[in-house]
Design an enzyme around this catalytic site. Structure first.
Site, PDB file in Angstrom:
ATOM      1  N   HIS A  78       0.855  -1.320   0.014  1.00 46.42           N
ATOM      2  CA  HIS A  78      -0.151   0.007  -0.173  1.00 46.42           C
ATOM      3  C   HIS A  78       0.856   1.242   0.021  1.00 46.42           C
ATOM      4  O   HIS A  78       1.732   1.488   0.951  1.00 46.42           O
ATOM      5  CB  HIS A  78      -1.074   0.145   1.209  1.00 46.42           C
ATOM      6  CG  HIS A  78      -2.060   0.896   1.042  1.00 46.42           C
ATOM      7  ND1 HIS A  78      -3.321   0.795   0.445  1.00 46.42           N
ATOM      8  CD2 HIS A  78      -2.038   2.175   1.519  1.00 46.42           C
ATOM      9  CE1 HIS A  78      -3.936   1.963   0.396  1.00 46.42           C
ATOM     10  NE2 HIS A  78      -3.365   2.816   1.108  1.00 46.42           N
ATOM     11  N   ALA A  79       0.650   2.231  -0.948  1.00 50.74           N
ATOM     12  CA  ALA A  79       1.538   3.211  -1.204  1.00 50.74           C
ATOM     13  C   ALA A  79       1.558   4.140   0.221  1.00 50.74           C
ATOM     14  O   ALA A  79       0.590   4.396   0.854  1.00 50.74           O
ATOM     15  CB  ALA A  79       1.005   4.133  -2.489  1.00 50.74           C
ATOM     16  N   HIS A 113      -0.360  11.792  -5.378  1.00 52.99           N
ATOM     17  CA  HIS A 113      -0.819  11.743  -4.031  1.00 52.99           C
ATOM     18  C   HIS A 113       0.173  11.966  -3.090  1.00 52.99           C
ATOM     19  O   HIS A 113       0.295  12.462  -2.311  1.00 52.99           O
ATOM     20  CB  HIS A 113      -1.899  10.768  -3.890  1.00 52.99           C
ATOM     21  CG  HIS A 113      -2.321  10.492  -2.778  1.00 52.99           C
ATOM     22  ND1 HIS A 113      -3.471  11.173  -2.204  1.00 52.99           N
ATOM     23  CD2 HIS A 113      -1.764  10.178  -1.546  1.00 52.99           C
ATOM     24  CE1 HIS A 113      -3.629  10.966  -0.892  1.00 52.99           C
ATOM     25  NE2 HIS A 113      -2.645  10.313  -0.418  1.00 52.99           N
ATOM     26  N   GLU A 114       1.313  10.455  -3.414  1.00 49.24           N
ATOM     27  CA  GLU A 114       2.279  10.569  -2.702  1.00 49.24           C
ATOM     28  C   GLU A 114       3.406  11.466  -2.577  1.00 49.24           C
ATOM     29  O   GLU A 114       3.876  12.184  -1.555  1.00 49.24           O
ATOM     30  CB  GLU A 114       2.966   9.135  -2.785  1.00 49.24           C
ATOM     31  CG  GLU A 114       2.024   7.928  -2.809  1.00 49.24           C
ATOM     32  CD  GLU A 114       1.386   7.959  -1.200  1.00 49.24           C
ATOM     33  OE1 GLU A 114       0.315   7.471  -1.248  1.00 49.24           O
ATOM     34  OE2 GLU A 114       1.754   8.350  -0.282  1.00 49.24           O
ATOM     35  N   HIS A 140       2.627  14.734  -0.241  1.00 53.55           N
ATOM     36  CA  HIS A 140       2.851  14.337   1.097  1.00 53.55           C
ATOM     37  C   HIS A 140       4.392  14.625   1.249  1.00 53.55           C
ATOM     38  O   HIS A 140       4.594  15.453   1.929  1.00 53.55           O
ATOM     39  CB  HIS A 140       2.762  12.634   1.240  1.00 53.55           C
ATOM     40  CG  HIS A 140       1.507  12.299   1.589  1.00 53.55           C
ATOM     41  ND1 HIS A 140       0.506  12.902   2.629  1.00 53.55           N
ATOM     42  CD2 HIS A 140       1.017  11.369   1.057  1.00 53.55           C
ATOM     43  CE1 HIS A 140      -0.792  12.182   2.531  1.00 53.55           C
ATOM     44  NE2 HIS A 140      -0.605  11.204   1.619  1.00 53.55           N
ATOM     45  N   GLU A 190      -3.635  14.757   2.917  1.00 57.59           N
ATOM     46  CA  GLU A 190      -4.146  13.879   1.717  1.00 57.59           C
ATOM     47  C   GLU A 190      -4.651  14.717   0.695  1.00 57.59           C
ATOM     48  O   GLU A 190      -4.788  14.079  -0.366  1.00 57.59           O
ATOM     49  CB  GLU A 190      -5.295  13.046   2.080  1.00 57.59           C
ATOM     50  CG  GLU A 190      -5.315  12.009   3.578  1.00 57.59           C
ATOM     51  CD  GLU A 190      -3.704  11.262   3.327  1.00 57.59           C
ATOM     52  OE1 GLU A 190      -3.157  11.063   4.279  1.00 57.59           O
ATOM     53  OE2 GLU A 190      -3.337  11.030   2.096  1.00 57.59           O
ATOM     54  N   HIS A 195      -6.921   0.307   5.501  1.00 54.06           N
ATOM     55  CA  HIS A 195      -6.764   1.190   6.470  1.00 54.06           C
ATOM     56  C   HIS A 195      -7.286   0.512   7.770  1.00 54.06           C
ATOM     57  O   HIS A 195      -6.971   0.989   8.869  1.00 54.06           O
ATOM     58  CB  HIS A 195      -7.622   2.443   5.823  1.00 54.06           C
ATOM     59  CG  HIS A 195      -6.560   3.096   4.850  1.00 54.06           C
ATOM     60  ND1 HIS A 195      -6.900   2.718   3.662  1.00 54.06           N
ATOM     61  CD2 HIS A 195      -6.045   4.312   4.706  1.00 54.06           C
ATOM     62  CE1 HIS A 195      -6.129   3.349   3.107  1.00 54.06           C
ATOM     63  NE2 HIS A 195      -5.663   4.335   3.628  1.00 54.06           N
ATOM     64  N   TYR A 215      -9.640  11.414   4.417  1.00 53.28           N
ATOM     65  CA  TYR A 215      -9.680  11.253   2.844  1.00 53.28           C
ATOM     66  C   TYR A 215     -11.026  11.867   2.366  1.00 53.28           C
ATOM     67  O   TYR A 215     -11.366  12.584   1.515  1.00 53.28           O
ATOM     68  CB  TYR A 215      -9.733   9.793   2.499  1.00 53.28           C
ATOM     69  CG  TYR A 215      -8.558   9.272   2.801  1.00 53.28           C
ATOM     70  CD1 TYR A 215      -8.325   8.153   3.709  1.00 53.28           C
ATOM     71  CD2 TYR A 215      -7.357   9.578   1.977  1.00 53.28           C
ATOM     72  CE1 TYR A 215      -7.125   7.676   3.839  1.00 53.28           C
ATOM     73  CE2 TYR A 215      -5.968   9.128   2.076  1.00 53.28           C
ATOM     74  CZ  TYR A 215      -5.930   7.906   3.235  1.00 53.28           C
ATOM     75  OH  TYR A 215      -4.804   7.354   3.411  1.00 53.28           O
TER      76      TYR A 215
END
Ligand SMILES: C=C(C[SeH])C(=O)N1CCC[C@H]1C(=O)O
Ligand SMILES: [Zn+2]
Length: 599
Positions: free
Chosen positions: A322-323, A352-353, A356, A380, A482, A492
């Site tokens: 999971h990323a 998305h990552e 972060h 997020e 999650h 999210y």
């Protein structure tokens, strides 16, 4: 006198903050080693490091209590002390702390290493979630194959976690009470700094605003699925079977876009094909994302990022696929771990990552305790906000991932539909996941009715039903990462709302969106290379959690609350089209109770 005491307090808290950073760095390295090489030995080392950290945190916490920080004059000093006055899970006695860490590690590794057998060849039983099951689920249009994959995955990843999860709830709630929270639900919601149950009222208000749009989209998709699979599989007025939507959790329906889009004769805008035909690699996806952020005058990825990140699934060991994006709190070491596939979905996840990491970089000058999102939803939303520009037809043409024709009305509806299958669809899913866990932590949902309550929420919020009957032998919630990994999910839900508030503000700053100007539509906005937009984004992100999140949001958007108005403005043309289309076909809006058994 107070002046001297405050000065002493300042010395103390900055010293504590520094040592907290060193502790987080050390534990982070052990955690990374475990997540990127799942072995018993690495699990034990990580848990041992966590226990040492919690003992040191306990001692520090005893000292912090000695300061009368509530009387200090300086806002930042008070805010730092306030955050350090919450000890967290370390408040548990060592044995219970260790047990809780072990339960979470075991649920996480069960999820990460779960394997199922193929539908066609039952002797082949080595399918992992990423990439095999995800790819099959995205591509298959065989309801029986999809049902098999769905049932097997929910057995391996969900049911098997039920007992660990039940024990985890008890211990985690004990930790909550030791931190003066009623339960974990209260603790998780405190991260949003809303007073009393106001946060849940905010979530409910957002859903009230978005539900009519979701119901129109749900009705349209149900009709197109009925057209394809027949009314013995998809009813005219009931919930949609959850295995037909191209995603294991039905949280994004993008994979059924190709055969359900409003104007099928318009060119397909799925960039997966062009990525593959242009020999995209995982590295190229990351370099393109990095380049987009740099075009906004935001930070470049530091050397250690490229050196230490894992962007493809290793073949020689088990990892948590999971990323995730990691901050090692030393100002130089930032990493992403991701089992990248070359497709549209993963291209979005890369952004998305990377979002972060941008946030980590922009607030890395702050005290450790403020190196977090203004609220968890902000973290997020960073990458997704950028991805809203990247996924615009204008940008995809710019980077050569789609060709030719400018936007006509029908193509625009197809584009909004594709975006809606990601963004509108996701909201009731995210809402259900943490509504479920709030009930579990509060005790209104007991182990005897875990699955019943989970599916009641899935049916009432998402208008879905399980493909087969369910019992309390099952535990479908944990089939979602999650829930098995103890990661809060309301972040999210918040993100998918505020990212449209951010996007709208950035687009106006970039001169890409002018309300009422048909040549400057929100759906076509691409902030690529806009320094003005980038600087405004950075001004908000560099605040970390040093101020309450309304102050941060106001810096960029002028608004001080999360509201669905950004999302509804973006999707208004689609909403109108869906209403007209469902009227035309006489489609029933909403869903009648499911005939499947799950309570
Ligand atoms: C990509 C991540 C890591 Se923070 C993720 O878990 N996301 C991103 C969108 C929603 C949620 C999910 O996959 O369920
Ligand atoms: Zn994320």
């Amino acid at each position: 006198d107070l002046e001297a005491l405050e000065l002493e307090g300042r010395e103390y808290i900055f010293q504590l903050d520094k040592s907290a950073g060193a502790r987080k760095n050390k534990v982070g390295i052990f955690e990374w080693d475990y997540y990127s090489n799942i072995t018993k030995e690495n699990e034990e080392k990580w848990i041992q490091a966590r226990i040492e950290q919690s003992q040191q945190e306990k001692r520090a916490w005893e000292e912090t209590k000695m300061y009368r920080w509530q009387d200090f004059q300086d806002f930042t000093l008070r805010r730092m002390f306030k955050k350090y006055s919450k000890l967290g899970v370390s408040a548990l006695p060592d044995e219970k702390y260790k047990q809780l860490m072990k339960l979470i590690a075991d649920m996480e590794s069960n999820y990460a290493t779960a394997k199922i057998c193929e539908y066609k060849d039952r002797s082949k039983c080595n399918l992992s979630l990423e990439p095999e099951i995800t790819d099959l689920f995205a591509k298959s249009q065989d309801p029986e194959e999809l049902k098999h994959l769905w049932v097997e995955w929910h057995k391996e990843a969900g049911a098997k976690a039920r007992n660990n999860f039940t024990e985890y709830v008890g211990l985690y709630n004990e930790a909550a009470k030791l931190n003066d929270y009623k339960d974990v639900a209260d603790w998780w919601q405190s991260e949003y700094e809303a007073d009393a149950d106001n946060f849940e009222q905010q979530l409910a208000k957002i859903w009230e605003d978005v539900k009519p749009l979701y119901q129109q989209l749900h009705a349209y998709v149900r009709k197109r699925l009925r057209d394809k699979y027949g009314d013995h599989i998809v009813s005219a007025r009931g919930p949609i079977p959850a295995h037909l939507l191209g995603n294991m959790w039905a949280q994004s329906w993008n994979n059924i876009q190709s055969f359900t889009r409003p104007y099928p004769d318009k060119k397909e805008i799925d960039i997966t094909q062009s990525m593959k035909s242009q020999n995209y690699t995982a590295l190229k996806m990351f370099q393109m994302s990095d380049e987009f952020f740099r075009s906004l005058n935001l930070s470049a990825m530091p050397p250690k990022f490229w050196k230490n990140s894992i962007i493809e699934k290793p073949t020689d060991r088990e990892i948590v696929c999971h990323a995730s994006a990691w901050d090692f709190y030393d100002g130089e070491d930032f990493r992403i771990k991701m089992c990248s596939s070359i497709n549209r979905e993963n291209f979005k996840t890369v952004h998305h990552e990377m979002g972060h990491i941008q946030y980590y970089l922009l607030y890395s000058h702050l005290p450790i305790v403020f190196r977090e999102g203004a609220n968890p939803g902000f973290h997020e939303a960073v990458g997704d906000t950028i991805a809203l520009s990247v996924s615009s037809p204008k940008h995809l043409r710019r980077v050569g991932l789609t060709t030719g024709d400018a936007e006509d009305e029908q193509t625009e509806i197809n584009q909004l539909y594709k975006m809606g299958l990601d963004k509108i669809v996701f909201l009731p899913f995210a809402y259900a996941i943490d509504q479920f866990r709030y009930g579990v932590f509060r005790g209104s949902t007991t182990p005897e009715d875990y699955n019943c309550h989970y599916w009641k929420l899935r049916e009432s919020l998402q208008g879905l039903e399980p493909p087969v009957n369910r019992t309390e032998e099952d535990f479908d919630a944990a089939a979602k990462y999650h829930v098995s990994a103890n990661v809060e999910y309301a972040r999210y839900y918040v993100s998918f709302i505020i990212q449209f508030q951010f996007h709208r503000a950035l687009c106006q700053l970039a001169g890409e969106y002018v309300p009422e100007d048909l040549n400057k539509k929100l759906v076509d906005c691409d902030i690529y290379q806009s320094i003005a937009a980038g600087n405004a984004f950075a001004n908000m992100l560099k605040m970390g959690s040093s101020k309450p999140w309304p102050d941060a949001m106001e810096v960029l958007t002028g608004q001080r609350s999360m509201k669905a108005d950004g999302l509804l403005e973006y999707f208004r043309p689609l909403y109108e089209w869906l209403q007209a289309e469902n009227q035309r076909t006489g489609e029933y809006i909403g869903w009648e109770p499911s005939k499947m058994q799950y309570c």
